[in-house]
Design a protein around this motif. Structure first.
Motif, PDB file in Angstrom:
ATOM      1  N   UNK A   1      14.881   5.347  -2.282  1.00 38.48           N
ATOM      2  CA  UNK A   1      14.543   5.069  -3.673  1.00 38.48           C
ATOM      3  C   UNK A   1      13.019   4.923  -3.780  1.00 38.48           C
ATOM      4  N   UNK A   2      12.505   4.828  -4.971  1.00 41.81           N
ATOM      5  CA  UNK A   2      11.060   4.769  -5.187  1.00 41.81           C
ATOM      6  C   UNK A   2      10.393   3.595  -4.493  1.00 41.81           C
TER       7      UNK A   2
ATOM      8  N   UNK B   1      14.890   5.311   6.566  1.00 39.10           N
ATOM      9  CA  UNK B   1      14.159   4.469   7.509  1.00 39.10           C
ATOM     10  C   UNK B   1      12.856   5.152   7.891  1.00 39.10           C
ATOM     11  N   UNK B   2      11.904   4.379   8.382  1.00 34.92           N
ATOM     12  CA  UNK B   2      10.625   4.904   8.851  1.00 34.92           C
ATOM     13  C   UNK B   2      10.415   4.507  10.302  1.00 34.92           C
TER      14      UNK B   2
ATOM     15  N   UNK C   1       6.816   1.589  -0.276  1.00 34.76           N
ATOM     16  CA  UNK C   1       6.619   0.681   0.849  1.00 34.76           C
ATOM     17  C   UNK C   1       6.248   1.462   2.109  1.00 34.76           C
ATOM     18  N   UNK C   2       6.963   2.532   2.394  1.00 33.57           N
ATOM     19  CA  UNK C   2       6.689   3.335   3.577  1.00 33.57           C
ATOM     20  C   UNK C   2       5.305   3.954   3.553  1.00 33.57           C
ATOM     21  N   UNK C   3       4.899   4.434   2.393  1.00 33.45           N
ATOM     22  CA  UNK C   3       3.568   5.028   2.264  1.00 33.45           C
ATOM     23  C   UNK C   3       2.488   3.965   2.497  1.00 33.45           C
ATOM     24  N   UNK C   4       2.672   2.777   1.945  1.00 35.64           N
ATOM     25  CA  UNK C   4       1.712   1.692   2.150  1.00 35.64           C
ATOM     26  C   UNK C   4       1.612   1.289   3.605  1.00 35.64           C
TER      27      UNK C   4
END
Length: 87
Positions: free
Chosen positions: A60-61, A11-12, A66-69
């Motif tokens: 997963x990748x 999670x982020x 998604x988190x980086x974006x």
């Protein structure tokens, strides 16, 4: 994050320090884990764990991308906000 059924998942969330000096977690998507949609919690809230525990399911990748974006989009909008740096 620890969901309402007791399972750890990747999670982020956002961490920071508010004006009074308290370290907090702001979670804008907690509803996917059975909680209210938005949580403002103390930094020591047991539902949140940084990094990996032995029972943790690694990202997963797709989740990582998604988190980086999401992070990069948030950084692009920060010039309109005042943030306190976490110690």
């Amino acid at each position: 994050m620890l969901d309402t059924s007791g399972r750890w998942s990747g999670h982020f969330w956002i961490e920071g320090v508010v004006d009074c000096g308290a370290s907090v977690i702001v979670d804008l998507t907690a509803d996917q884990f059975g909680y209210d949609p938005v949580i403002l919690a103390d930094r020591d809230d047991d539902r949140y764990r940084c990094n990996i525990l032995s029972s943790y399911e690694p990202l997963n990748g797709t989740e990582r991308k998604w988190g980086y974006g999401l992070f990069m989009r948030a950084i692009d909008t920060t010039e309109d906000f005042k943030f306190a740096a976490a110690a």
